[in-house]
Design an enzyme around this catalytic site. Structure first.
Site, PDB file in Angstrom:
ATOM      1  N   SER A   1       0.860  -1.181   0.000  1.00  0.00           N
ATOM      2  CA  SER A   1       0.000   0.000   0.000  1.00  0.00           C
ATOM      3  C   SER A   1       0.891   1.224   0.000  1.00  0.00           C
ATOM      4  CB  SER A   1      -0.890   0.011   1.245  1.00  0.00           C
ATOM      5  OG  SER A   1      -1.527   1.259   1.423  1.00  0.00           O
TER       6      SER A   1
ATOM      7  N   TYR B   1      -2.378  -0.830  10.508  1.00  0.00           N
ATOM      8  CA  TYR B   1      -2.354  -1.285   9.118  1.00  0.00           C
ATOM      9  C   TYR B   1      -1.003  -0.970   8.483  1.00  0.00           C
ATOM     10  CZ  TYR B   1      -3.608  -1.444   4.135  1.00  0.00           C
ATOM     11  OH  TYR B   1      -3.647  -1.708   2.796  1.00  0.00           O
TER      12      TYR B   1
END
Length: 292
Positions: free
Chosen positions: A144, A157
């Protein structure tokens, strides 16, 4: 181009589903993996197979829970037994925790890492002996932009994605002499079900002490599509296309591939370009320039 045998984790939705279908369209032998294919994902698995079939292609769906080492090993053994090899592994399975970082308990954080980090560890380890024996293969790790830059309230995350980036890059160097590649795909903020399905932190007592700040993660979830052009929404197919190109590459693949929606630049590409020579100089100083 010869057909590749490709395993995709987390293929029940999002980038995984799109990637599995795109690779099938391109004529590859695609094994789409997901949890509970006889239960809650049975319909999704059938839809995936039928979608590929409707376009004249084949796609196989098998059970794999990336949080269960026995499940991962059984799935990979089955693929090798049926197809003789695995040319590419797409580590896509993931969840997203969005909330006040302190309010996530150790057990919460372990749950995040169980999928996003250790899921890839299990899958990589299951395929690597086969790839090294064959002298070829590629591990593709979907991380990401938050595996490179930090957004508040995405700390848990991001930590899992930073860890995955480190693992993937270490493999890149250590596997270079075996003909096995390890690369990273860094998607930007494309629409997905990750944000809406984010679990809240478990420590409600800590959360209560944050006052108005504790409301921000909910506002992020509720307004995640603000600022997007409804006439030209971000297209997650771009990520599937980028992954497919990496699978099919015949020359040395880039370590990192950034895939951002049009008009959104969070500086990740520039960050990667700035860090690369520092990392390469480090390897050279260590006498390991052959691994670059």
């Amino acid at each position: 181009m010869s057909s590749k045998v490709v395993v995709v984790t987390g293929a029940s939705s999002g980038f995984g589903k799109l990637t599995a279908l795109e690779l099938a369209r391109r004529g590859h032998v695609v094994v789409a993996t997901m949890r509970d294919i006889e239960g809650k994902n049975s319909q999704i698995g059938s839809e995936l197979i039928n979608a590929a079939k409707a376009e004249g292609h084949e796609l196989q769906v098998i059970e794999m829970d990336v949080t269960d080492e026995a499940s991962v090993n059984a799935a990979i053994d089955r693929v090798v037994e049926q197809h003789g090899r695995i040319d590419a592994l797409i580590n896509n399975a993931g969840t997203m925790f969005v909330g006040v970082t302190e309010a996530y308990t150790v057990a919460d954080i372990e749950q995040q890492f169980a999928v996003n980090f250790f899921g890839a560890v299990r899958a990589d380890r299951a395929v690597l002996s086969h790839m090294r024996a064959a002298g070829s293969g590629v591990l593709i790790h979907v991380t990401s932009l938050m595996g490179r830059v930090i957004f508040p309230f995405f700390g848990v995350y991001s930590a899992s994605k930073f860890a995955l980036e480190a693992l993937a890059e270490a493999y890149r160097y250590e596997l270079s002499s075996f003909g096995v590649d390890s690369v990273i795909v860094e998607p930007g903020p494309f629409p997905s079900n990750l944000l809406p399905s984010s679990p809240a932190p478990s420590d409600e007592q800590v959360l209560a002490t944050y006052g108005a700040v504790a409301l921000v993660p909910g506002q992020i979830k509720n307004n995640s599509d603000q600022g997007l052009d409804p006439a030209n929404p971000p297209c997650p197919q771009l990520v599937a296309d980028a992954i497919a190109r990496l699978v099919e590459a015949t020359e040395r693949r880039p370590l990192r591939t950034v895939v951002m929606p049009e008009g959104m630049d969070f500086g990740v590409e520039g960050l990667n370009q700035a860090i690369a020579p520092i990392q390469n100089n480090l390897l050279t100083a260590l006498g390991m320039s052959n691994m670059i």
